[in-house]
Enzyme design. Structure first.
Site, PDB file in Angstrom:
ATOM      1  N   ARG A  33       5.473  10.096 -10.120  1.00 32.22           N
ATOM      2  CA  ARG A  33       5.278  10.542  -8.742  1.00 32.22           C
ATOM      3  C   ARG A  33       6.627  10.862  -8.127  1.00 32.22           C
ATOM      4  NH1 ARG A  33       5.736   6.953  -4.120  1.00 32.22           N
ATOM      5  NH2 ARG A  33       5.005   7.987  -2.215  1.00 32.22           N
ATOM      6  N   ARG A  74       7.169   9.818  14.022  1.00 35.44           N
ATOM      7  CA  ARG A  74       8.225   8.877  14.396  1.00 35.44           C
ATOM      8  C   ARG A  74       8.605   9.077  15.851  1.00 35.44           C
ATOM      9  NH1 ARG A  74      10.412   6.439   9.949  1.00 35.44           N
ATOM     10  NH2 ARG A  74       9.963   7.414   7.934  1.00 35.44           N
ATOM     11  N   THR A 284       0.444   0.963  -3.594  1.00 40.24           N
ATOM     12  CA  THR A 284       1.229   0.279  -2.554  1.00 40.24           C
ATOM     13  C   THR A 284       1.329  -1.228  -2.769  1.00 40.24           C
ATOM     14  OG1 THR A 284       0.301   1.890  -0.985  1.00 40.24           O
ATOM     15  CG2 THR A 284       1.757   0.210  -0.104  1.00 40.24           C
TER      16      THR A 284
END
Length: 462
Positions: A33, A74, A284
């Site tokens: 990845r 953000r 994750t």
């Protein structure tokens, strides 16, 4: 024992040199990845070239996944302090004023997000440690100045440039940001096998990405939809249907939904993908402690094994192999865990060929049942594409599926399907040489189930 669960490694600063990457592949990596949230352009291109080189040297397909950043939101910068404490009960303003923030306000530069926020919506920062509740939205279509007043429900220090989550808000914006479009334009020149789309909310997002790809590439590049938002869970079946694979991305998802619901949703997502013949990746913090530790936590060992027991197709590393101290050890550890879990006699005794609402005469179920009843050593599939091998894989047989392909990209893409060991060999494909295919993977005796299109046969390995 044979490793059936595939391993995807995220490639970063500590794993992108030739020696380390080759050793990781030797230790069990099936796919790489490349995270376009960080390195872009030529840096990612160099990684792709290196992975292709190693694949050719080893004579082993390795899938390459270009993972796009997506609409990662953000807040802006603060003044000289760079951070301020937010206290429960105080009001705090989010606006599109680019001026540096203070203890009363900060810039939220995404107008689409500001305009989408509704009274009562939550804004979560710092992985959910800060929770803001929207009191009113002063944005209008005509006004250039846009501001949203919130109330602090859960407080902590707020820092510059921190990402935020808005679990209650459906954002009417493109899933491909300008950065994503630039990154994807470049990635397509390097012919990745898969493209992962971040923050998918609806099936239309996947269709948009597919249209973008097909307009710019003649290669049959497949799409992974990353499940990171509650809105995606509401339309999960539709998203799975239009996608080629699913990534159950537990990081952002665990912030946006009650964390206690995560295990059940992971299990249901795996079952749904199995029923719909789509590979699924569990991702994750699988071995997060191994960023700096030589050994995994006991809970992490169980987490990785559980993904195998549930018959997920892939488990994936993140920062463990990008910035971790010993990426090779991480892959070796993960490989040992899934190999042992894949060979668990009790779990393998379950009838994984049966799926609710799947017809009794479904051909892929028949293949898996024939292999199980005859204690076959392997299933050999001759697949001009990926559909047949993927469907057999989704019945979760307990023996390897050797897929002989006549196209390199098909072999690479099958690296994400559980139990599938692809071979790219045009001559073997043309001759339908199942015995040679089996021997290449060390299968020298026992029965083989042979699948050639709609023809299924059984024979002893000669």
């Amino acid at each position: 024992m044979t490793k059936l669960t595939k391993i995807i490694a995220s490639i970063g600063p500590n794993s992108q040199d030739y020696k380390t990457l080759k050793s990781m592949v030797d230790a069990g990596v099936n796919a790489c990845r490349l995270n376009f949230s960080h390195d872009t352009g030529d840096v990612q291109g160099q990684k792709i070239d290196l992975i292709r080189q190693i694949s050719e040297e080893l004579g082993r397909p390795i899938a390459i996944i270009a993972d796009l950043q997506g609409p990662k939101h953000r807040i802006g910068d603060f003044k000289t302090e760079n951070h301020y404490p937010l206290k429960v009960g105080q009001e705090f303003v989010l606006d599109n004023n680019p001026a540096r923030g203070d203890e009363t306000r900060v810039c939220l530069p995404d107008n689409d997000v500001l305009k989408s926020l509704k009274v009562g919506d939550r804004v979560l920062l710092n992985d959910g440690k800060i929770e803001l509740e929207v009191l009113n939205n002063n944005c209008t279509v005509e006004s250039r100045l846009c501001s949203v007043t919130t109330k602090v429900k859960r407080g902590d220090e707020i820092w510059s440039r921190r990402g935020f989550n808005i679990p209650d808000t459906d954002i009417e914006t493109s899933v491909l940001t300008p950065k994503d479009r630039t990154d994807l334009e470049y990635a397509l020149t390097k012919n990745p096998d898969w493209v992962a789309i971040s923050f998918v909310q609806r099936p239309e997002d996947v269709a948009e990405a597919r249209d973008f790809i097909t307009a710019r590439s003649s290669q049959p590049i497949k799409i992974i939809s990353k499940i990171e938002r509650p809105q995606a869970l509401e339309r999960l079946e539709e998203i799975i249907q239009i996608s080629d694979a699913i990534m159950f991305a537990r990081g952002d998802l665990a912030v946006e939904i009650p964390f206690e619901k995560l295990p059940a949703l992971q299990r249901e997502s795996i079952r749904m993908c199995r029923k719909m013949n789509k590979p699924i990746i569990v991702a994750t913090q699988m071995l997060g402690s191994m960023v700096h530790s030589e050994f995994p936590l006991r809970a992490e060992i169980s987490d990785v094994a559980l993904a195998s027991y549930l018959r997920a197709d892939c488990v994936m590393t993140s920062e463990e192999t990008t910035i971790g101290d010993n990426p090779i050890n991480v892959i070796d550890t993960m490989s040992k865990i899934v190999t042992n879990a894949d060979g668990d006699v009790y779990e393998n005794g379950q009838d994984w060929t049966r799926i609710e609402n799947l017809p009794e005469n479904d051909w892929s179920r028949s293949v898996a049942s024939m292999a199980h009843l005859n204690k076959a050593a392997a299933i050999v599939v001759f697949d001009a594409g990926t559909e047949i091998a993927t469907a057999v894989s989704c019945r979760k047989p307990d023996m390897p599926i050797i897929a002989v392909c006549n196209d390199a990209i098909d072999a690479n893409q099958l690296c994400l399907s559980r139990g599938v060991y692809p071979i790219f060999n045009e001559q073997m494909f043309g001759q339908k040489d199942a015995s040679e295919a089996a021997r290449r993977f060390g299968v020298t005796r026992g029965k083989l189930v042979i699948v050639e299109g709609d023809k299924i046969s059984l024979r002893d390995l000669d």
